[in-house]
Enzyme design. Structure first.
Site, PDB file in Angstrom:
ATOM      1  N   ASP A 196       0.811  -1.207  -0.033  1.00  0.00           N
ATOM      2  CA  ASP A 196       0.035  -0.097  -0.148  1.00  0.00           C
ATOM      3  C   ASP A 196       0.745   1.123   0.017  1.00  0.00           C
ATOM      4  O   ASP A 196       1.996   1.366   0.658  1.00  0.00           O
ATOM      5  CB  ASP A 196      -0.868  -0.079   1.356  1.00  0.00           C
ATOM      6  N   GLU A 252       1.801  -0.521  -4.869  1.00  0.00           N
ATOM      7  CA  GLU A 252       0.698   0.741  -5.373  1.00  0.00           C
ATOM      8  C   GLU A 252       1.750   1.801  -5.511  1.00  0.00           C
ATOM      9  O   GLU A 252       1.980   2.423  -4.403  1.00  0.00           O
ATOM     10  CB  GLU A 252      -0.021   0.576  -4.126  1.00  0.00           C
TER      11      GLU A 252
HETATM   12  C1  NOJ Z   1      -4.379   2.907  -1.117  1.00  0.00           C
HETATM   13  C2  NOJ Z   1      -5.560   2.130  -0.869  1.00  0.00           C
HETATM   14  O1  NOJ Z   1      -5.797   1.437  -2.131  1.00  0.00           O
HETATM   15  C3  NOJ Z   1      -6.849   2.913  -0.181  1.00  0.00           C
HETATM   16  O2  NOJ Z   1      -7.938   1.952  -0.292  1.00  0.00           O
HETATM   17  C4  NOJ Z   1      -6.472   3.491   0.914  1.00  0.00           C
HETATM   18  O3  NOJ Z   1      -7.264   4.328   1.521  1.00  0.00           O
HETATM   19  C5  NOJ Z   1      -5.089   4.312   1.001  1.00  0.00           C
HETATM   20  N1  NOJ Z   1      -4.082   3.420   0.241  1.00  0.00           N
HETATM   21  C6  NOJ Z   1      -4.587   4.371   2.465  1.00  0.00           C
HETATM   22  O4  NOJ Z   1      -4.066   3.461   2.885  1.00  0.00           O
END
Ligand code: NOJ
Length: 513
Positions: A196, A252
């Site tokens: 993440d 990500e």
């Molecule tokens: C990316 C995640 O996909 C999202 O759903 C989340 O709110 C943020 N990161 C914060 O962790």
């Protein structure tokens, strides 16, 4: 003979937003036993792996992306033994398991943050003196300032909700903690991690004030993508490589540059990073072509994604925002064929195989995404793509929960025709089409070159080939003449004659010269 490739390089990975996939316990929230029961559906769909969004202990301020304990399952979702059983069953069915890891921030309920509030170990987070106003002008991604004040007058940084304090990655204890968390889940048999906010973690020294435009996700920002972050992934890679079975990690990484993205996937760092360009692109031949070219030029292990739990579902994006647009659905099906024809791996989002649109009419009182509340309702937030899956039946809970249970978000009254049960055994359905497309991709697996060759096409269409496979996608408003072929392998809609209609894609087989 082409070389054997590691499983993740051309895998089709299915994202499970755990809260919304299947509820076995009957509390209206999806859970691990619910997923286990539905694994045969995923095996039949033909995916290679599942990615589970966070199921760790959490107060759910951000749907589980606020982790209070990185080594335990939240009771909402089950237990550690449920997790072990899920992994075992997935592996028995030939499905790999990727889990989410959230290293940029924890929950404010995490024992470290609770200790920090008591004045112990503050250096694990980013605390600053600021007086009456925050220490700098950084804004939270979820609206409002990125700082909150503690009762003793210090401020702490949270790039997301206040319940998600950012870790201080300059503290070696944070490093070793996450290496240990990785090992904890690797020892339990996971095949990989989805990281993440992988471009977060480090913030520029001195936390300087920054013009608003530089606070967006971009390569050159004091907030995101700092060079130090790459050291973390070098260490993580060593841990992954020390396990058998080609364990992997996908980051990500939101950035405005394909070159920046490529840095994360250098040979000693992450295996993959999400390529979000397509997720943000309009329905447009030239836009799609540019994304494909830029990606293939920048990375050797590309990934493709059309939807996830953070964006408007692509059926709706491509339907000019109309919820039930037949054009949107036709385009979504066409885009899938283009994505699956490309080299690399494809990430699907639960429900896209059913052609689910975004739910746009959720009542304000039902909305749970912190973005909605923090923006005082100005931004709808992401609940519309997180509505629980319709499995069967003609009304809520559509088999998502046991009869009589209300799912955590209301389901659409228009979903009776979209349930998995209704679409199964119907080759003309979107589910039938996804199954057929994934089967066709499997049949070609390992036989296609990594390079694509562009063939002549009208401006708003794309035609590319990989060996004997030619993919044509028509994003324009006029029919497109198909290039020479001996048969149509699959179409996103029936293909007759030598013309491909607008909003349609097809795979053609061309005998090699
Ligand atoms: C990316 C995640 O996909 C999202 O759903 C989340 O709110 C943020 N990161 C914060 O962790």
């Amino acid at each position: 003979m082409l070389m054997e490739t590691p499983w993740w390089r051309d895998a089709v990975v299915y994202e499970i937003y755990v809260r919304s996939f299947a509820d076995a316990s009957g509390d209206g929230v999806g859970d691990l036993p619910g997923i286990r029961q539905r694994l045969p559906y995923l095996a039949e769909l033909g995916v290679d792996a599942i990615w589970l969004t966070p199921f760790y202990r959490s107060p759910m301020a951000d749907g589980g992306y606020d982790v209070a304990d990185y080594r335990d399952v939240d009771p909402l979702f089950g237990t550690l033994s449920d997790f072990d059983e899920l992994v075992a069953e997935a592996h028995r069915l030939g499905l790999r398991v990727i889990v989410d890891i959230v290293p940029n921030h924890s929950s404010s309920a995490h024992e470290w943050f609770q200790a920090a509030l008591r004045g112990e170990g503050r250096d694990r987070y980013i605390f600053q003196d600021g007086g009456e106003s925050p220490p700098n002008n950084w804004q939270s991604t979820f609206s409002g300032p990125a700082w909150s004040k503690t009762p003793d007058g210090q401020w702490y940084l949270h790039l997301f909700a206040p319940e998600q304090p950012d870790f201080n990655w300059r503290n070696p204890e944070v490093h070793s903690e996450f290496l240990d968390v990785l090992r904890f889940w690797l020892d339990r048999g996971v095949d990989g991690f989805r990281i993440d906010v992988a471009m977060g973690l480090y913030k520029a020294e001195g936390l300087p004030d920054t013009p608003p435009e530089d606070q967006a996700f971009k390569a050159e920002s004091p907030i995101w993508g700092r060079p130090e972050v790459h050291e973390v992934y070098r260490d993580w890679r060593k841990v992954l490589d020390s396990y058998e079975g080609e364990r992997m990690a996908i980051g990500e990484v939101w950035t405005d540059s394909a070159e920046d993205l490529a840095l994360y996937v250098r040979p000693d760092e992450l295996h993959q990073s999400f390529n979000f360009a397509w997720l943000e692109a309009p329905w447009s031949g030239p836009a799609f072509k540019k994304i494909i070219d830029d990606t293939l030029a920048a990375v050797t292990a590309p990934t493709w994604v059309l939807s996830n739990h953070d964006v408007i579902r692509h059926v709706t994006r491509y339907g000019d925002g109309l919820t039930n647009s037949t054009t949107g659905l036709a385009r979504a099906r066409a885009a899938l064929l283009a994505m699956l024809a490309l080299p690399g791996s494809a990430y699907l989002y639960q429900g896209e195989e059913l052609g689910l649109p975004e739910v746009k009419d959720l009542p304000p009182e039902a909305r749970q995404d912190p973005i909605f509340a923090r923006s005082k309702g100005e931004l709808a937030g992401r609940d519309g793509c997180r509505v629980p899956i319709p499995w069967s039946g003609v009304a809520e809970p559509y088999g998502f929960s046991p009869e009589g249970t209300r799912p955590w978000l209301p389901q659409s009254v228009e979903w009776a025709a979209l349930s998995a049960e209704r679409q199964s055994n119907d080759p003309g359905s979107t589910l039938g089409f996804y199954q057929e497309a994934l089967r066709a991709r499997r049949e070609l697996r390992g036989t296609l070159p990594d390079e694509i060759i562009w063939l002549d096409a009208p401006e708003d269409a794309l035609i590319f080939s990989r060996g004997p496979l030619t993919c044509v996608i028509n994003c324009g408003s006029e029919p497109v003449r198909l290039p020479p072929h001996d048969r149509v392998l699959i179409g996103s809609a029936p293909v007759e004659g030598h013309l491909l209609l607008p909003d349609t894609a097809a795979w053609l087989h061309t005998p090699e010269a």
